[in-house]
Design a protein around this motif. Structure first.
Motif, mmCIF file in Angstrom:
data_model
loop_
_atom_site.group_PDB
_atom_site.id
_atom_site.type_symbol
_atom_site.label_atom_id
_atom_site.label_comp_id
_atom_site.label_asym_id
_atom_site.label_seq_id
_atom_site.Cartn_x
_atom_site.Cartn_y
_atom_site.Cartn_z
ATOM 1 N N TRP A 17 5.838 -9.467 3.106
ATOM 2 C CA TRP A 17 6.308 -7.828 2.762
ATOM 3 C C TRP A 17 6.406 -7.028 1.538
ATOM 4 O O TRP A 17 6.001 -6.115 1.540
ATOM 5 N N LEU A 18 6.795 -7.928 0.471
ATOM 6 C CA LEU A 18 6.728 -7.514 -0.861
ATOM 7 C C LEU A 18 5.408 -7.278 -1.427
ATOM 8 O O LEU A 18 5.072 -6.213 -1.778
ATOM 9 N N HIS A 19 4.339 -8.174 -1.023
ATOM 10 C CA HIS A 19 2.964 -8.201 -1.221
ATOM 11 C C HIS A 19 2.583 -6.567 -0.750
ATOM 12 O O HIS A 19 1.818 -5.966 -1.238
ATOM 13 N N LEU A 20 2.963 -6.433 0.670
ATOM 14 C CA LEU A 20 2.429 -5.211 1.343
ATOM 15 C C LEU A 20 3.016 -4.027 0.496
ATOM 16 O O LEU A 20 2.400 -2.913 0.418
ATOM 17 N N LEU A 21 4.288 -3.862 -0.022
ATOM 18 C CA LEU A 21 4.906 -3.077 -0.532
ATOM 19 C C LEU A 21 4.338 -2.702 -1.929
ATOM 20 O O LEU A 21 4.082 -1.578 -2.291
ATOM 21 N N VAL A 22 4.011 -3.801 -2.698
ATOM 22 C CA VAL A 22 3.216 -3.742 -3.965
ATOM 23 C C VAL A 22 1.867 -2.808 -3.716
ATOM 24 O O VAL A 22 1.673 -1.998 -4.564
ATOM 25 N N GLY A 23 1.505 -3.038 -2.528
ATOM 26 C CA GLY A 23 0.113 -2.314 -2.444
ATOM 27 C C GLY A 23 0.153 -0.867 -2.314
ATOM 28 O O GLY A 23 -0.690 -0.014 -2.383
ATOM 29 N N ALA A 24 1.456 -0.390 -2.147
ATOM 30 C CA ALA A 24 1.669 1.130 -1.833
ATOM 31 C C ALA A 24 1.996 1.812 -3.201
ATOM 32 O O ALA A 24 1.972 3.080 -3.165
ATOM 33 N N ILE A 25 1.950 0.985 -4.425
ATOM 34 C CA ILE A 25 2.304 1.630 -5.476
ATOM 35 C C ILE A 25 1.214 2.627 -5.906
ATOM 36 O O ILE A 25 1.631 3.764 -6.272
ATOM 37 N N VAL A 26 -0.131 2.194 -5.761
ATOM 38 C CA VAL A 26 -1.176 3.025 -6.323
ATOM 39 C C VAL A 26 -1.251 4.580 -5.555
ATOM 40 O O VAL A 26 -1.193 5.641 -6.207
ATOM 41 N N PRO A 27 -1.290 4.551 -4.103
ATOM 42 C CA PRO A 27 -1.180 5.777 -3.523
ATOM 43 C C PRO A 27 0.063 6.683 -3.891
ATOM 44 O O PRO A 27 -0.066 7.767 -3.985
ATOM 45 N N PHE A 28 1.125 5.954 -3.822
ATOM 46 C CA PHE A 28 2.348 6.978 -4.408
ATOM 47 C C PHE A 28 2.272 7.602 -5.665
ATOM 48 O O PHE A 28 2.372 8.685 -6.118
ATOM 49 N N VAL A 29 1.622 6.584 -6.713
ATOM 50 C CA VAL A 29 1.201 7.121 -8.005
ATOM 51 C C VAL A 29 0.395 8.513 -8.050
ATOM 52 O O VAL A 29 0.499 9.348 -8.607
ATOM 53 N N CYS A 30 -0.549 8.109 -7.187
ATOM 54 C CA CYS A 30 -1.735 9.166 -7.013
ATOM 55 C C CYS A 30 -1.074 10.440 -6.397
ATOM 56 O O CYS A 30 -1.338 11.474 -6.862
#
Length: 403
Positions: A17-30
């Protein structure tokens, strides 16, 4: 029912679950740069999902990115040795840098999948957690949470009953999405065909080395122990102090040679990078013949051709084959007449060991480990070993190519 709850009790569910959430950092930063996170519309969310894709594909061109993603996947998507519920299964995820365009393409597909799946899970996590809090707040008298896909209107204690449901749904989604990401990691970050071939070759080399060491120990120690047993039995039967002294000397020499061989093998096992000490070769065959003669066997040896011209690997393996052949004679037939022929011809080396069969002795080497080891040695050198009855005798014949 316990089986359904098992994923919720495993640490790997939450690391996935944490691995998936970490993948969302880049879209949110963009998204913070453009179009912003202030009340985004559905079209804005589609743009937020699309913007990071070129970044992921570009990052995949760097060979080290595949290694970094592989390490993360191994650590967070699969149960490690530290987990309470351990898994002995190989994750099947490579940690080597990209070595081909195929590796880069698969890494790019993995990064895009991780970004999109992470964004979806992050949005779902926010919505379901907010919904659970809103239901709990409605039960307390104030929903207090807005901007939900499912708005909570009204208040009352009855809202407390469905409050845990969004959390349970979220855990189920996280467990399922994590399992799917683990399967995707095996496919997209798994070893390439070249890596699998290299791993297979390395494993084959290790197995061959183990077999070679096993044969070395079998031949060397087996020869020394056979000589010791035969000499001790002969000395006891002779009851002659002079013969007993010669027998003890032979046992001592055989034991010393066996210890040298054992030490050489142990050095190879302890320090693989250190070159092994020289192994005996056919030009030292006299030592084997004298050991057999000292055990009571009447050895008639014939050597033709220049032994010093025999290539090193062939000469060393030939020595071990002759050693095992003489050991088999002493072990199964006893101190009998033995005919040994070593012939170096233009393109091959021929070894022949012939001995009479004792009337009560079993057929020597019919299926034992010694004869099997001789055949394996010969096959590895491209040669052939044959053994069987030849009239009233047992004949072992080995043909080895010199090139």
């Amino acid at each position: 029912m316990p089986g359904l709850l098992l994923p919720f009790t495993r640490a790997v569910t939450y690391t996935r679950w944490l691995h998936l959430l970490v993948g969302a950092i880049v879209p949110f930063v963009c998204a913070m740069i453009y179009p912003g996170l202030s009340s985004p519309s559905p079209a804005d969310w589609l743009l937020i999902a699309a913007v990071p894709v070129p970044l992921g594909l570009g990052a995949a061109m760097a060979p080290s990115v595949r290694r970094a993603e592989g390490l993360q996947a191994r650590l967070m998507l699969f149960s490690g040795p530290h987990a309470r519920v351990r898994s002995e299964e190989d994750p099947g995820v490579s940690v080597a840098p990209s070595a081909s365009w195929s590796d880069r393409a698969r890494t790019g597909a993995w990064l895009v999948l991780r970004l999109e799946a992470g964004l979806a899970v992050a949005l779902l996590t926010g919505q379901l957690m907010a919904l659970s809090l809103s239901l709990a707040g409605a039960a307390a008298g104030d929903p207090g949470v807005g901007d939900l896909l499912l708005d909570v209107s009204g208040t009352g204690w009855a809202y407390a009953l469905p409050a845990p449901v969004p959390v349970l749904v979220l855990l189920g989604v996280a467990a399922g999405a994590g399992a799917l990401m683990a399967r995707a990691a095996r496919r997209l970050l798994g070893p390439s065909a070249k890596e699998r071939l290299a791993e297979l070759e390395e494993r084959t080399e290790r197995l061959l080395e183990r077999n070679r060491i096993a044969r070395e120990l079998h031949d060397s120690l087996g020869h020394a122990l056979t000589l010791a047993v035969v000499q001790a039995g002969a000395a006891r039967a002779a009851a002659d102090p002079e013969f007993t002294g010669r027998a003890l000397e032979t046992i001592e020499e055989a034991g010393r040679a066996a210890l040298e061989d054992l030490e050489r093998v142990l050095v190879v096992l302890r320090e693989p990078a250190r070159p092994a000490a020289a192994r005996p070769a056919l030009d030292e065959a006299d030592r084997l013949l004298e050991s057999a003669r000292s055990s009571g066997a009447r050895v008639d040896a014939e050597v033709t051709g220049p032994l010093e011209l025999v290539p090193g690997p062939v000469s060393r393996e030939g020595y071990r084959m002759l050693q095992e052949a003489l050991t088999n004679v002493l072990r199964h037939a006893g101190p009998v007449p033995v005919g040994v022929r070593i012939a170096v011809e233009e393109a091959r080396l021929r070894l022949e060991v012939r001995n009479p069969l004792a009337p009560t002795a079993p057929v020597t080497g019919a299926g034992g480990g010694g004869l099997r080891g001789i055949r394996e040695r010969a096959a590895l050198l491209g040669g052939e070993a044959r053994a069987g009855r030849d009239g009233g005798q047992w004949l072992l014949r080995v043909d080895l190519p010199l090139r």
